[in-house]
Design a protein around this motif. Structure first.
Motif, short mmCIF file in Angstrom:
data_model
loop_
_atom_site.label_atom_id
_atom_site.label_comp_id
_atom_site.label_asym_id
_atom_site.label_seq_id
_atom_site.Cartn_x
_atom_site.Cartn_y
_atom_site.Cartn_z
N GLY A 213 -25.04 -15.48 -9.33
CA GLY A 213 -25.91 -16.04 -10.35
C GLY A 213 -27.16 -15.22 -10.52
N LEU A 214 -28.11 -15.82 -11.23
CA LEU A 214 -29.41 -15.20 -11.48
C LEU A 214 -30.44 -15.78 -10.51
CD1 LEU A 214 -31.37 -13.48 -13.20
CD2 LEU A 214 -31.57 -15.47 -14.72
N LEU B 232 -29.20 -16.31 -2.17
CA LEU B 232 -27.91 -16.76 -2.69
C LEU B 232 -26.91 -16.74 -1.55
CD1 LEU B 232 -27.40 -14.93 -6.13
CD2 LEU B 232 -27.68 -17.39 -5.78
N ARG B 233 -25.92 -17.59 -1.66
CA ARG B 233 -24.83 -17.61 -0.68
C ARG B 233 -23.52 -17.42 -1.41
NH1 ARG B 233 -24.15 -19.28 4.59
NH2 ARG B 233 -22.13 -20.18 5.19
N LEU B 234 -22.88 -16.30 -1.16
CA LEU B 234 -21.59 -16.02 -1.77
C LEU B 234 -20.48 -16.53 -0.86
CD1 LEU B 234 -22.08 -12.36 -3.03
CD2 LEU B 234 -22.70 -14.52 -4.14
N ALA C 123 -22.09 -6.53 -9.14
CA ALA C 123 -20.94 -7.40 -8.94
C ALA C 123 -20.52 -7.29 -7.49
CB ALA C 123 -19.81 -6.98 -9.86
N TYR C 124 -20.30 -8.43 -6.86
CA TYR C 124 -19.95 -8.47 -5.44
C TYR C 124 -18.49 -8.85 -5.29
CZ TYR C 124 -24.76 -7.86 -3.96
OH TYR C 124 -26.02 -7.34 -3.72
N GLY D 221 -14.51 -10.53 -8.18
CA GLY D 221 -15.94 -10.32 -8.13
C GLY D 221 -16.76 -11.47 -8.67
N THR D 222 -18.01 -11.51 -8.23
CA THR D 222 -18.98 -12.47 -8.75
C THR D 222 -20.29 -11.71 -8.97
OG1 THR D 222 -20.04 -14.62 -8.35
CG2 THR D 222 -19.73 -13.22 -6.42
#
Length: 120
Positions: free
Chosen positions: A10-11, A18-20, A93-94, A113-114
């Motif tokens: 996200g932004l 952030l937690r992916l 992008a992760y 990806g996110t």
């Protein structure tokens, strides 16, 4: 059928967190080395963090050491990347990657990806 799905991007403002999450299905991650990569526009894909199959060994690229933490839950078949003190240069992008070598055969799975955007 094998699936690797990232979520949590996200932004966020600089300095934020952030937690992916990466959820795997169709295979068990317990024997896999799990990694997070990232790719910014115009750049090559970069290895960010890796965690061994047991979870006791982790490695990070220098630019995220002390800010990012990779963890895994082999029961839930998930891998997380906690990202703190985010900087604009973390924008990318992760991607989640699962890799395992067995009897000379390489098993290598990627998610789609996110997106993480760090901006004020």
């Amino acid at each position: 059928q094998v699936h690797v799905v990232e979520s949590g991007g996200g932004l966020v403002q600089p300095g934020g967190s952030l937690r992916l999450s990466c959820a795997a299905s169709g295979f068990t991650i317990s024997n896999y080395i799990m990694s997070w990569y990232r790719q910014a526009p115009g750049n090559e894909r970069e290895l960010v963090a890796t965690i061994g199959s047991i979870g006791s060994i982790t490695n990070y690229t220098d630019s995220v050491k002390g800010r990012f933490t990779i963890s895994r839950d082999n029961v839930k078949n998930t891998v997380n990347l906690q990202m703190n003190s985010l900087k604009p240069e973390d924008t990318a992008a992760y991607y989640c990657n699962a890799r395992h070598v067995w009897l000379g055969r390489i098993f290598n799975y990627w998610g789609r990806g996110t997106q993480v955007t760090v901006s004020s």
